[in-house]
Motif scaffolding. Structure first.
Motif, mmCIF file in Angstrom:
data_model
loop_
_atom_site.group_PDB
_atom_site.id
_atom_site.type_symbol
_atom_site.label_atom_id
_atom_site.label_comp_id
_atom_site.label_asym_id
_atom_site.label_seq_id
_atom_site.Cartn_x
_atom_site.Cartn_y
_atom_site.Cartn_z
ATOM 1 N N GLU A 1 0.636 -1.200 0.013
ATOM 2 C CA GLU A 1 -0.030 -0.018 -0.022
ATOM 3 C C GLU A 1 0.787 1.358 -0.032
ATOM 4 O OE1 GLU A 1 -3.503 2.184 2.518
ATOM 5 O OE2 GLU A 1 -2.404 0.648 3.338
ATOM 6 N N ILE A 2 0.458 2.101 -1.091
ATOM 7 C CA ILE A 2 1.366 3.431 -1.192
ATOM 8 C C ILE A 2 0.399 4.445 -0.609
ATOM 9 C CG2 ILE A 2 2.170 5.127 -2.653
ATOM 10 C CD1 ILE A 2 2.420 3.056 -4.726
ATOM 11 N N VAL A 3 0.947 5.169 0.566
ATOM 12 C CA VAL A 3 0.246 6.190 1.397
ATOM 13 C C VAL A 3 0.807 7.615 0.711
ATOM 14 C CG1 VAL A 3 -0.463 7.474 3.513
ATOM 15 C CG2 VAL A 3 -0.471 4.796 3.204
ATOM 16 N N VAL A 4 -0.100 8.430 0.246
ATOM 17 C CA VAL A 4 0.385 9.863 0.010
ATOM 18 C C VAL A 4 -0.395 10.684 1.017
ATOM 19 C CG1 VAL A 4 0.415 11.710 -1.804
ATOM 20 C CG2 VAL A 4 0.496 9.204 -2.359
ATOM 21 N N ARG A 5 0.840 11.703 1.446
ATOM 22 C CA ARG A 5 0.131 12.743 2.364
ATOM 23 C C ARG A 5 0.919 14.134 2.182
ATOM 24 N NH1 ARG A 5 4.225 13.622 5.830
ATOM 25 N NH2 ARG A 5 5.405 11.997 7.010
ATOM 26 N N ALA B 1 5.290 10.092 -0.625
ATOM 27 C CA ALA B 1 4.764 8.550 -0.538
ATOM 28 C C ALA B 1 5.241 8.007 0.538
ATOM 29 C CB ALA B 1 4.910 8.112 -1.877
ATOM 30 N N ILE C 1 5.518 3.778 2.340
ATOM 31 C CA ILE C 1 5.318 2.597 2.311
ATOM 32 C C ILE C 1 5.773 1.854 3.821
ATOM 33 C CG2 ILE C 1 5.978 0.386 1.565
ATOM 34 C CD1 ILE C 1 6.001 1.543 -1.349
ATOM 35 N N LYS C 2 4.650 1.434 4.343
ATOM 36 C CA LYS C 2 4.892 0.993 5.688
ATOM 37 C C LYS C 2 5.598 2.216 6.576
ATOM 38 C CE LYS C 2 5.333 -3.955 4.538
ATOM 39 N NZ LYS C 2 6.323 -5.110 4.824
ATOM 40 N N THR D 1 1.745 7.472 -8.771
ATOM 41 C CA THR D 1 0.789 7.696 -7.465
ATOM 42 C C THR D 1 1.072 9.154 -7.082
ATOM 43 O OG1 THR D 1 0.630 5.489 -6.822
ATOM 44 C CG2 THR D 1 -0.034 7.042 -5.174
ATOM 45 N N GLN E 1 -1.530 12.628 -7.899
ATOM 46 C CA GLN E 1 -1.955 13.261 -6.495
ATOM 47 C C GLN E 1 -1.587 14.837 -6.739
ATOM 48 O OE1 GLN E 1 -3.796 12.405 -3.871
ATOM 49 N NE2 GLN E 1 -3.718 14.526 -3.322
#
Length: 165
Positions: A2-6, A53, A55-56, A96, A100
């Motif tokens: 899972e790639i989380v972007v913030r 981005a 990851i974990k 990704t 964004q």
């Protein structure tokens, strides 16, 4: 994976500067030769369009915009920068982040995004093309780095959400 972007914050600087240094070391990501200080970097990039981005929980890439010009008529034109850690390339992180950043840029009134990409950086050129950029031209021998001249592909993406009429 899972790639989380913030949003990118000052607390991300250590990771961002490490990734940027990796980009510098490739010789085909930027004409910069040294990582700037946080203050220099923070001043250069648009504050509302900065993302990392993860990851974990680990920062593995970032994307930012810099103004194309200080002149008011170009307030909606920005240059894009996307960097992914060498250890995480090929995992759609750049895509990704770029998607964004495109969405966020339109929210903030940017009608044109541009990118100057080393002609040797085929992966980055292809990423931008995949995300709706088009090649406007090739700037031949636009810069010299460590005694070698480099060409840049100049790409742009026009917003289809902002009325340009």
């Amino acid at each position: 994976m899972e790639i989380v972007v913030r949003r990118l914050t000052k607390s991300d600087w250590r990771s961002v500067s490490r990734i940027y240094k990796e980009g510098i070391s490739t010789g085909i990501a930027t004409f910069e030769t040294e990582v700037p200080s946080w203050q220099q970097w923070d001043t250069k990039y648009v504050s509302v369009c900065r993302f990392v981005a993860l990851i974990k929980g680990k920062v593995v890439g970032f994307a930012v915009l810099s103004p194309a010009s200080k002149r008011q008529v170009y307030k909606g034109v920005a240059e894009i920068s996307v960097y992914v850690s060498n250890a995480f390339k090929g995992k759609h992180i750049g895509e990704t982040l770029l998607k964004q950043l495109i969405d966020e840029s339109e929210t903030h009134g940017f009608w044109t995004l541009q990118a100057s990409i080393f002609s040797e950086n085929i992966a980055s050129i292809n990423l931008h093309l995949k995300c709706g950029f088009r090649v406007v031209g090739i700037r031949e021998k636009i810069g010299k780095l460590y005694g070698k001249w480099y060409d840049n592909h100049f790409l742009e993406r026009r917003s289809n959400k902002i009325d340009l009429c």
